[in-house]
Each structure stands twice: as C-alpha cells, then as structure tokens.
Write an enzyme that holds these catalytic residues in place. Sequence first.
Site, PDB file in Angstrom:
ATOM      1  N   TYR A  78      16.759  71.181  -0.010  1.00  0.00           N
ATOM      2  CA  TYR A  78      17.498  71.263  -1.641  1.00  0.00           C
ATOM      3  C   TYR A  78      18.462  72.359  -1.824  1.00  0.00           C
ATOM      4  O   TYR A  78      18.146  73.561  -1.292  1.00  0.00           O
ATOM      5  CB  TYR A  78      16.291  71.455  -2.720  1.00  0.00           C
ATOM      6  CG  TYR A  78      15.499  70.300  -2.948  1.00  0.00           C
ATOM      7  CD1 TYR A  78      16.084  69.427  -3.900  1.00  0.00           C
ATOM      8  CD2 TYR A  78      14.386  70.048  -2.429  1.00  0.00           C
ATOM      9  CE1 TYR A  78      15.411  68.035  -4.236  1.00  0.00           C
ATOM     10  CE2 TYR A  78      13.824  68.874  -2.765  1.00  0.00           C
ATOM     11  CZ  TYR A  78      14.224  67.888  -3.477  1.00  0.00           C
ATOM     12  OH  TYR A  78      13.428  66.557  -3.729  1.00  0.00           O
ATOM     13  N   HIS A 202      13.239  56.848   1.086  1.00  0.00           N
ATOM     14  CA  HIS A 202      13.168  57.863   0.346  1.00  0.00           C
ATOM     15  C   HIS A 202      13.088  57.369  -1.106  1.00  0.00           C
ATOM     16  O   HIS A 202      12.214  57.975  -1.821  1.00  0.00           O
ATOM     17  CB  HIS A 202      14.569  58.591   0.471  1.00  0.00           C
ATOM     18  CG  HIS A 202      14.654  59.807  -0.607  1.00  0.00           C
ATOM     19  ND1 HIS A 202      13.789  60.847  -0.402  1.00  0.00           N
ATOM     20  CD2 HIS A 202      15.470  59.968  -1.545  1.00  0.00           C
ATOM     21  CE1 HIS A 202      13.985  61.741  -1.697  1.00  0.00           C
ATOM     22  NE2 HIS A 202      14.978  61.041  -2.254  1.00  0.00           N
ATOM     23  N   HIS A 213      13.883  54.976 -15.173  1.00  0.00           N
ATOM     24  CA  HIS A 213      14.045  56.372 -14.521  1.00  0.00           C
ATOM     25  C   HIS A 213      13.396  56.508 -13.309  1.00  0.00           C
ATOM     26  O   HIS A 213      13.147  57.513 -12.666  1.00  0.00           O
ATOM     27  CB  HIS A 213      13.787  57.509 -15.630  1.00  0.00           C
ATOM     28  CG  HIS A 213      14.848  57.621 -16.853  1.00  0.00           C
ATOM     29  ND1 HIS A 213      15.992  57.710 -16.505  1.00  0.00           N
ATOM     30  CD2 HIS A 213      14.624  57.240 -18.165  1.00  0.00           C
ATOM     31  CE1 HIS A 213      16.773  57.867 -17.788  1.00  0.00           C
ATOM     32  NE2 HIS A 213      15.857  57.305 -18.603  1.00  0.00           N
ATOM     33  N   HIS A 239      11.465  60.820  -3.334  1.00  0.00           N
ATOM     34  CA  HIS A 239      12.310  60.903  -4.462  1.00  0.00           C
ATOM     35  C   HIS A 239      11.554  61.293  -5.871  1.00  0.00           C
ATOM     36  O   HIS A 239      12.238  62.227  -6.657  1.00  0.00           O
ATOM     37  CB  HIS A 239      12.973  59.569  -4.749  1.00  0.00           C
ATOM     38  CG  HIS A 239      14.206  59.558  -5.645  1.00  0.00           C
ATOM     39  ND1 HIS A 239      15.247  60.428  -5.291  1.00  0.00           N
ATOM     40  CD2 HIS A 239      14.426  59.109  -6.873  1.00  0.00           C
ATOM     41  CE1 HIS A 239      16.139  60.389  -6.278  1.00  0.00           C
ATOM     42  NE2 HIS A 239      15.571  59.372  -7.002  1.00  0.00           N
ATOM     43  N   ASP A 240      10.789  60.447  -6.317  1.00  0.00           N
ATOM     44  CA  ASP A 240      10.158  60.799  -7.764  1.00  0.00           C
ATOM     45  C   ASP A 240       9.072  61.774  -7.137  1.00  0.00           C
ATOM     46  O   ASP A 240       8.223  61.725  -6.686  1.00  0.00           O
ATOM     47  CB  ASP A 240       9.284  59.451  -8.217  1.00  0.00           C
ATOM     48  CG  ASP A 240       9.132  59.812  -9.671  1.00  0.00           C
ATOM     49  OD1 ASP A 240       8.551  60.813 -10.087  1.00  0.00           O
ATOM     50  OD2 ASP A 240       9.652  58.917 -10.457  1.00  0.00           O
TER      51      ASP A 240
END
Length: 312
Positions: A78, A202, A213, A239-240
Amino acid sequence: MNLTSKPLSRRQVLLGALPAGLALTVPARAAAPALPFVVIGDWGRRGADHQAEVGRQMGETAASIASRFVISVGDNFYENGVQSLDDTHWRQSFEAIYTAPALQTPWYVILGNHDYRGEIAPQLAYHSKSPRWRMPARYFSRTETLADGSAADLFFIDTSPFIRAYRGSAVRIDDQDPAAQLAWLDQALGASTAPWKIVIGHHPLYTALGGAHHDQPDLIAPLAPLLRRHHVPVYINGHDHSMQYVEMDGIAYVTTGAGSETYETGPANRPGFAAGAHGFLRAALRPEVLEIAFVTETGAIPFSRVIPRTPG
C-alpha cells in the site's frame, strides 16, 4: 449447511468467544494427514495498522500446524505498489515483518488493485532476491500432492483487469486482456483431473455482506458459471478488509483481506460470517475435505468450517 448470521461483537471476535454451534469441530480421526498452509491478504503497510501483530501470530500459527506454504491474495504493498526491486517496501513490508522460521516457506503471490498502482515487473522478478517469493506470472496454476497421492490443483488468477471501473484510472490494467485470462482458466480447469480444484483471486465474487460495495458483478458474470461448470468447491480472495464466509450455489466464498487495516463489518447480510478483526486464514487440505479457520492477531478463532470436496 446451516450457517448462523448472528453478528459477533468485536470483543467476542478478539477473545474468541463464539455462539454455540458457530464453529465446526474438526473430526478427531482424519482419513489422512493434511496439507497445511496459511493465507493472508491486503497486508503491506510497513508494519502499521496491525500488520506486524498479524505477522507475528501468523508465524506462530504456521509453526503450530507445520505450514507448507503461504498464499498472498494481493494488495501486497500500500498504497501504490512497488517501483523497483530496491523499493524500501520490500524490506519494511515483507522481509522485516514475516521473519518467523515457519514463514520462510514458499509464498505464492497474486496481484491486487493497489499493486497495479505501482510497477508489476518488480513483483514478477522478486524471486531473484527472495526465493520464497513465487509469482511466476500474473496468473498461473500449480499442483500439490496430498497424503493419499491424489492431486490438488490451485489456480491463481489476476482479477483487477476484470473490473471495468479501473479502466483509465490509476489502477493500470488497461493493457491486460481479461478475455484471454478467462479462456486460460476455462481451459485449465477443464483439463484438470485433480479431485480438488481451488481458485484464488484478489477480488471477491460474493461476500457475506453482499451489496454493491462488497460483491463484484464484474467477476460474478464471467467467473461464477465457470466455477460451477468445473465443480470448484471454494474460491478464496482478499480485497474487502475483513474476514467473511458465505456459500452461494454450492460454492464456498472465503474472504481473507484482514492482514493489516480493517473495518467494522456489522452483521452478515447473508447466512455466513463477517468480522472486522485483523488476521489471516489457516487451512488444512485433506483428500475429502478442506478445513479452514480464521485466526485473529491474538490467536483467537472466531469462525471455522469444513468444506467437502465437490464430486465431479
């Protein structure tokens, strides 16, 4: 399976307190020794946002189960991936965090959307500096041999190119061909004669939280029919930033995106499980079943499940 959707409080998750009947106990007598491994997603924050704590617990858990390898389901660095083989992220987010002896095993790694904000070539080439880092291509497969000599085929896919919202954005997937990847996966799954076929990506298809969402319609449309047609019993993703489990059309969808930053999920909106605890997934693959358990940074196990192999 009858899954509870009653939410756990964060305190329950962190302390491992479970409502009766939530977790299934692994049978005392297993038919054959397991192939143990751990799975982590959404982790590379230079040790911040609980990454270091999750890494320490993952090392302890990996040692306790004699883990054979690690799977990373993407968003490895990140916020903007890495820029080169000498990027400081490699040391600060990977080498200096996952130092436990039990984590010096092969890491089978895929890409997330945040990785596509940086350069992909260094992630594909990092095995030249760290033999445990295994990303031979943007998507690939490998075969593991189980205790009874049967095979398990693992298919590692690159989901970001399927997401239409990324086109023309900072997530640089415009030069990728999702149709070609889908054709590869269809052919590879069809050619596989392994009793176990597990697909790893992912992004999620379906989640316990559901809704625009959390679910990914851009993946459901092309991939869900393919998974059903080829008798894939489980899809694992990140991902979540949470831990989630849900079953849809006979397939288990497992989200393990809690390797660093997470959020409070609230209750699951589908029969299943959802929690915002920081942690990872522990897995044990046997000839007939896949045993999974979410493990928090404190070592608590808020949810476990035994997933049977799909006949096919």
